[in-house]
Design a protein around this motif. Sequence first.
Motif, PDB file in Angstrom:
ATOM      1  N   HIS A  54     -36.755 -14.255  36.244  1.00 12.04           N
ATOM      2  CA  HIS A  54     -37.807 -14.924  35.344  1.00 12.04           C
ATOM      3  C   HIS A  54     -37.316 -14.913  33.872  1.00 12.04           C
ATOM      4  CE1 HIS A  54     -40.740 -15.523  38.609  1.00 12.04           C
ATOM      5  NE2 HIS A  54     -40.728 -13.936  38.636  1.00 12.04           N
ATOM      6  N   PHE A  55     -36.152 -14.326  33.582  1.00 14.99           N
ATOM      7  CA  PHE A  55     -35.681 -14.285  32.211  1.00 14.99           C
ATOM      8  C   PHE A  55     -35.067 -15.563  31.995  1.00 14.99           C
ATOM      9  CE2 PHE A  55     -35.546  -9.489  32.715  1.00 14.99           C
ATOM     10  CZ  PHE A  55     -36.753  -9.397  31.635  1.00 14.99           C
ATOM     11  N   SER A  56     -34.445 -16.191  32.665  1.00 15.11           N
ATOM     12  CA  SER A  56     -33.683 -17.197  32.186  1.00 15.11           C
ATOM     13  C   SER A  56     -34.908 -18.448  31.919  1.00 15.11           C
ATOM     14  CB  SER A  56     -32.730 -18.065  33.122  1.00 15.11           C
ATOM     15  OG  SER A  56     -33.361 -18.400  34.356  1.00 15.11           O
ATOM     16  N   GLY A  57     -35.943 -18.638  32.666  1.00 10.52           N
ATOM     17  CA  GLY A  57     -36.969 -19.494  32.119  1.00 10.52           C
ATOM     18  C   GLY A  57     -37.616 -19.069  31.113  1.00 10.52           C
ATOM     19  N   LYS A  58     -37.835 -17.776  30.726  1.00 14.62           N
ATOM     20  CA  LYS A  58     -38.470 -17.281  29.838  1.00 14.62           C
ATOM     21  C   LYS A  58     -38.005 -17.417  28.266  1.00 14.62           C
ATOM     22  CE  LYS A  58     -42.128 -15.186  31.319  1.00 14.62           C
ATOM     23  NZ  LYS A  58     -43.567 -15.570  31.174  1.00 14.62           N
ATOM     24  N   LEU A  59     -36.513 -17.577  28.400  1.00 12.23           N
ATOM     25  CA  LEU A  59     -35.746 -17.725  27.110  1.00 12.23           C
ATOM     26  C   LEU A  59     -36.013 -19.281  26.568  1.00 12.23           C
ATOM     27  CD1 LEU A  59     -32.322 -16.250  28.257  1.00 12.23           C
ATOM     28  CD2 LEU A  59     -34.117 -15.415  26.669  1.00 12.23           C
ATOM     29  N   GLN A  60     -36.400 -20.059  27.544  1.00 13.21           N
ATOM     30  CA  GLN A  60     -36.656 -21.435  27.076  1.00 13.21           C
ATOM     31  C   GLN A  60     -37.930 -21.873  26.689  1.00 13.21           C
ATOM     32  OE1 GLN A  60     -33.834 -22.957  26.645  1.00 13.21           O
ATOM     33  NE2 GLN A  60     -32.747 -21.146  27.828  1.00 13.21           N
ATOM     34  N   GLU A  61     -38.960 -20.970  27.042  1.00 21.54           N
ATOM     35  CA  GLU A  61     -40.438 -21.213  27.019  1.00 21.54           C
ATOM     36  C   GLU A  61     -40.893 -20.717  25.430  1.00 21.54           C
ATOM     37  OE1 GLU A  61     -42.433 -19.128  30.020  1.00 21.54           O
ATOM     38  OE2 GLU A  61     -41.576 -20.063  31.723  1.00 21.54           O
ATOM     39  N   ALA A  62     -42.002 -21.177  25.063  1.00 22.02           N
ATOM     40  CA  ALA A  62     -42.716 -20.935  23.767  1.00 22.02           C
ATOM     41  C   ALA A  62     -43.328 -19.448  24.013  1.00 22.02           C
ATOM     42  CB  ALA A  62     -43.697 -21.732  23.492  1.00 22.02           C
ATOM     43  N   GLU A  63     -44.091 -19.252  25.242  1.00 21.37           N
ATOM     44  CA  GLU A  63     -44.438 -17.827  25.334  1.00 21.37           C
ATOM     45  C   GLU A  63     -43.546 -17.109  25.730  1.00 21.37           C
ATOM     46  OE1 GLU A  63     -47.464 -15.284  24.815  1.00 21.37           O
ATOM     47  OE2 GLU A  63     -47.805 -17.542  24.644  1.00 21.37           O
ATOM     48  N   MET A  64     -42.631 -16.587  25.012  1.00 22.26           N
ATOM     49  CA  MET A  64     -41.455 -15.387  25.261  1.00 22.26           C
ATOM     50  C   MET A  64     -42.275 -14.061  25.078  1.00 22.26           C
ATOM     51  SD  MET A  64     -37.791 -15.399  24.121  1.00 22.26           S
ATOM     52  CE  MET A  64     -37.729 -13.749  22.929  1.00 22.26           C
ATOM     53  N   PRO A  65     -41.710 -13.041  25.818  1.00 25.36           N
ATOM     54  CA  PRO A  65     -42.617 -11.808  25.741  1.00 25.36           C
ATOM     55  C   PRO A  65     -41.983 -11.355  24.450  1.00 25.36           C
ATOM     56  CG  PRO A  65     -40.657 -11.674  27.377  1.00 25.36           C
ATOM     57  CD  PRO A  65     -41.080 -13.210  26.873  1.00 25.36           C
ATOM     58  N   VAL A  66     -42.585 -10.159  24.076  1.00 28.14           N
ATOM     59  CA  VAL A  66     -42.111  -9.444  22.673  1.00 28.14           C
ATOM     60  C   VAL A  66     -41.203  -8.520  22.974  1.00 28.14           C
ATOM     61  CG1 VAL A  66     -42.965  -8.008  20.837  1.00 28.14           C
ATOM     62  CG2 VAL A  66     -44.529  -9.519  21.971  1.00 28.14           C
ATOM     63  N   VAL A  67     -40.161  -8.825  22.375  1.00 24.04           N
ATOM     64  CA  VAL A  67     -38.857  -8.113  22.547  1.00 24.04           C
ATOM     65  C   VAL A  67     -38.819  -7.079  21.566  1.00 24.04           C
ATOM     66  CG1 VAL A  67     -36.200  -8.196  22.963  1.00 24.04           C
ATOM     67  CG2 VAL A  67     -37.586 -10.139  23.647  1.00 24.04           C
ATOM     68  N   TYR A  68     -38.317  -5.845  21.760  1.00 28.19           N
ATOM     69  CA  TYR A  68     -38.536  -4.915  20.736  1.00 28.19           C
ATOM     70  C   TYR A  68     -37.153  -3.740  21.148  1.00 28.19           C
ATOM     71  CZ  TYR A  68     -41.444  -1.853  23.912  1.00 28.19           C
ATOM     72  OH  TYR A  68     -41.937  -1.194  24.737  1.00 28.19           O
ATOM     73  N   ARG A  69     -36.831  -2.853  20.280  1.00 25.36           N
ATOM     74  CA  ARG A  69     -36.008  -1.712  20.432  1.00 25.36           C
ATOM     75  C   ARG A  69     -36.778  -0.603  19.838  1.00 25.36           C
ATOM     76  NH1 ARG A  69     -31.009  -4.025  16.894  1.00 25.36           N
ATOM     77  NH2 ARG A  69     -32.153  -4.322  15.032  1.00 25.36           N
ATOM     78  N   ILE A  70     -36.048   0.645  20.470  1.00 20.87           N
ATOM     79  CA  ILE A  70     -36.535   1.889  19.933  1.00 20.87           C
ATOM     80  C   ILE A  70     -35.322   2.192  19.246  1.00 20.87           C
ATOM     81  CG2 ILE A  70     -37.378   4.258  20.476  1.00 20.87           C
ATOM     82  CD1 ILE A  70     -38.871   2.798  22.924  1.00 20.87           C
ATOM     83  N   ALA A  71     -35.283   2.417  17.882  1.00 21.57           N
ATOM     84  CA  ALA A  71     -34.204   3.034  16.967  1.00 21.57           C
ATOM     85  C   ALA A  71     -34.254   4.562  17.255  1.00 21.57           C
ATOM     86  CB  ALA A  71     -34.274   2.601  15.543  1.00 21.57           C
ATOM     87  N   ILE A  72     -33.155   5.170  18.017  1.00 17.54           N
ATOM     88  CA  ILE A  72     -33.451   6.762  18.303  1.00 17.54           C
ATOM     89  C   ILE A  72     -33.170   7.598  17.119  1.00 17.54           C
ATOM     90  CG2 ILE A  72     -32.244   8.289  19.551  1.00 17.54           C
ATOM     91  CD1 ILE A  72     -31.563   6.485  21.644  1.00 17.54           C
TER      92      ILE A  72
END
Length: 151
Positions: A122-140
């Motif tokens: 599903h990621f390839s589709g999500k990259l084009q959509e307006a409703e993309m998930p929240v992407v985050y990182r945890i800085a260790i």
Amino acid sequence: MIDLEPLQCEHLLSDNYLGRLAYIADNEPYVVPSTYYFLKEEKSILCFASNGHRINALRKHDKVSFQVDRIESFRHWESIQVHGRFEELAGDAAKQYLKHFAEGVQRTIDRKNAERPHFISHFSGKLQEAEMPVVYRIAITDITGKLVKEL
């Protein structure tokens, strides 16, 4: 019980893609399973989630813990505990990191000869959509681990 060296902790992080994220919301602790990809070169853990309880809590209180285990039996396991800070990614950077996440998780799964998770496609589709998930990182900021191996 043996303490793991930092490189052993990083190896356990690199060799897996499922962990548990611990965070605080409304003065209560929560722990949720989370798919992740370890960015060794950035000393961070890459994740995503839908807007909701977890993301709202992380935006208010950015200190988190993340745990990854490898459990073979009661007498043979290893576990790491990561402490870090939530960093939300946005715009083109979020899209690039989401792509990196999908590719990295798939490489980890392929190395382990495991099945392909349904969500990866599903990621390839999500990259084009307006409703993309929240992407985050945890800085260790800190990482520790333990090993139990009794014969």
